[in-house]
Design a protein around this motif. Sequence first.
Motif, mmCIF file in Angstrom:
data_model
loop_
_atom_site.group_PDB
_atom_site.id
_atom_site.type_symbol
_atom_site.label_atom_id
_atom_site.label_comp_id
_atom_site.label_asym_id
_atom_site.label_seq_id
_atom_site.Cartn_x
_atom_site.Cartn_y
_atom_site.Cartn_z
ATOM 1 N N GLU A 175 14.394 3.032 5.960
ATOM 2 C CA GLU A 175 14.024 4.045 6.961
ATOM 3 C C GLU A 175 12.536 4.374 6.885
ATOM 4 O O GLU A 175 11.861 4.468 7.911
ATOM 5 N N ARG A 176 12.022 4.524 5.677
ATOM 6 C CA ARG A 176 10.581 4.789 5.507
ATOM 7 C C ARG A 176 9.753 3.639 6.075
ATOM 8 O O ARG A 176 8.740 3.864 6.750
ATOM 9 N N CYS A 177 10.179 2.410 5.815
ATOM 10 C CA CYS A 177 9.452 1.248 6.333
ATOM 11 C C CYS A 177 9.541 1.176 7.854
ATOM 12 O O CYS A 177 8.563 0.830 8.516
ATOM 13 N N ALA A 178 10.698 1.498 8.410
ATOM 14 C CA ALA A 178 10.848 1.497 9.868
ATOM 15 C C ALA A 178 9.896 2.507 10.509
ATOM 16 O O ALA A 178 9.271 2.222 11.541
ATOM 17 N N GLU A 179 9.753 3.665 9.903
ATOM 18 C CA GLU A 179 8.809 4.666 10.406
ATOM 19 C C GLU A 179 7.372 4.163 10.292
ATOM 20 O O GLU A 179 6.553 4.389 11.187
ATOM 21 N N ALA A 180 7.063 3.474 9.191
ATOM 22 C CA ALA A 180 5.717 2.925 9.008
ATOM 23 C C ALA A 180 5.431 1.834 10.032
ATOM 24 O O ALA A 180 4.311 1.750 10.565
ATOM 25 N N VAL A 181 6.427 1.006 10.340
ATOM 26 C CA VAL A 181 6.256 -0.034 11.351
ATOM 27 C C VAL A 181 6.023 0.605 12.716
ATOM 28 O O VAL A 181 5.145 0.172 13.479
ATOM 29 N N ALA A 182 6.793 1.655 13.045
ATOM 30 C CA ALA A 182 6.614 2.343 14.325
ATOM 31 C C ALA A 182 5.213 2.927 14.439
ATOM 32 O O ALA A 182 4.571 2.816 15.482
ATOM 33 N N ALA A 183 4.714 3.515 13.346
ATOM 34 C CA ALA A 183 3.360 4.053 13.357
ATOM 35 C C ALA A 183 2.333 2.930 13.528
ATOM 36 O O ALA A 183 1.359 3.062 14.253
ATOM 37 N N ASP A 223 0.853 -1.186 0.000
ATOM 38 C CA ASP A 223 0.000 0.000 0.000
ATOM 39 C C ASP A 223 0.892 1.242 0.000
ATOM 40 O O ASP A 223 1.872 1.309 0.748
ATOM 41 N N ASN A 224 0.561 2.240 -0.802
ATOM 42 C CA ASN A 224 1.378 3.447 -0.906
ATOM 43 C C ASN A 224 1.416 4.269 0.369
ATOM 44 O O ASN A 224 2.398 4.963 0.621
ATOM 45 N N GLU A 225 0.370 4.217 1.172
ATOM 46 C CA GLU A 225 0.324 5.032 2.393
ATOM 47 C C GLU A 225 0.876 4.299 3.607
ATOM 48 O O GLU A 225 1.681 4.852 4.359
ATOM 49 N N THR A 226 0.467 3.049 3.826
ATOM 50 C CA THR A 226 0.889 2.318 5.026
ATOM 51 C C THR A 226 2.198 1.562 4.816
ATOM 52 O O THR A 226 2.841 1.168 5.784
ATOM 53 N N LEU A 227 2.584 1.352 3.561
ATOM 54 C CA LEU A 227 3.754 0.567 3.156
ATOM 55 C C LEU A 227 3.635 -0.907 3.534
ATOM 56 O O LEU A 227 4.597 -1.662 3.435
ATOM 57 N N GLN A 228 2.444 -1.337 3.926
ATOM 58 C CA GLN A 228 2.202 -2.751 4.230
ATOM 59 C C GLN A 228 1.817 -3.490 2.953
ATOM 60 O O GLN A 228 1.306 -2.910 2.009
ATOM 61 N N CYS A 239 10.255 -4.179 1.848
ATOM 62 C CA CYS A 239 11.055 -2.986 1.572
ATOM 63 C C CYS A 239 12.419 -3.371 1.023
ATOM 64 O O CYS A 239 12.846 -4.518 1.120
ATOM 65 N N GLY A 240 13.082 -2.392 0.429
ATOM 66 C CA GLY A 240 14.434 -2.567 -0.077
ATOM 67 C C GLY A 240 14.500 -3.263 -1.422
ATOM 68 O O GLY A 240 13.511 -3.423 -2.124
ATOM 69 N N GLU A 241 15.714 -3.686 -1.770
ATOM 70 C CA GLU A 241 15.947 -4.319 -3.068
ATOM 71 C C GLU A 241 15.201 -5.627 -3.221
ATOM 72 O O GLU A 241 14.659 -5.918 -4.275
ATOM 73 N N GLY A 242 15.184 -6.450 -2.174
ATOM 74 C CA GLY A 242 14.553 -7.763 -2.261
ATOM 75 C C GLY A 242 13.072 -7.706 -2.560
ATOM 76 O O GLY A 242 12.513 -8.627 -3.138
ATOM 77 N N ALA A 243 12.438 -6.606 -2.183
ATOM 78 C CA ALA A 243 11.013 -6.439 -2.445
ATOM 79 C C ALA A 243 10.757 -5.650 -3.726
ATOM 80 O O ALA A 243 9.623 -5.444 -4.115
ATOM 81 N N GLY A 244 11.839 -5.183 -4.362
ATOM 82 C CA GLY A 244 11.688 -4.450 -5.619
ATOM 83 C C GLY A 244 11.476 -2.962 -5.440
ATOM 84 O O GLY A 244 11.051 -2.289 -6.367
ATOM 85 N N TYR A 245 11.788 -2.404 -4.266
ATOM 86 C CA TYR A 245 11.570 -0.983 -4.022
ATOM 87 C C TYR A 245 12.856 -0.177 -3.980
ATOM 88 O O TYR A 245 12.844 0.991 -3.621
#
Length: 68
Positions: free
Chosen positions: A53-61, A20-25, A35-41
């Motif tokens: 870093e963006r994913c870490a922030e999304a996980v914290a939220a 998802d573009n907003e939640t990154l889930q 996230c990252g290269e393995g996921a194609g991002y």
Amino acid sequence: EAVMIGVETRTSAPVRILRDNETLQHVTVNGLFPCGEGAGYAGGIVSAGIDGERCAEAVAAYLGAGAD
């Protein structure tokens, strides 16, 4: 307590795991943050770090970190 699994490869992924573009889930698996290269991002070490870093922030939220 948690178990964290991170798979590292030496090549970029030829596919992209949908998220998802907003939640990154993942679009259908709640709580999974591709996230990252393995996921194609990401295409390199810098973009992988930024995406991580963006994913870490999304996980914290998602976990409510910093919520009052």
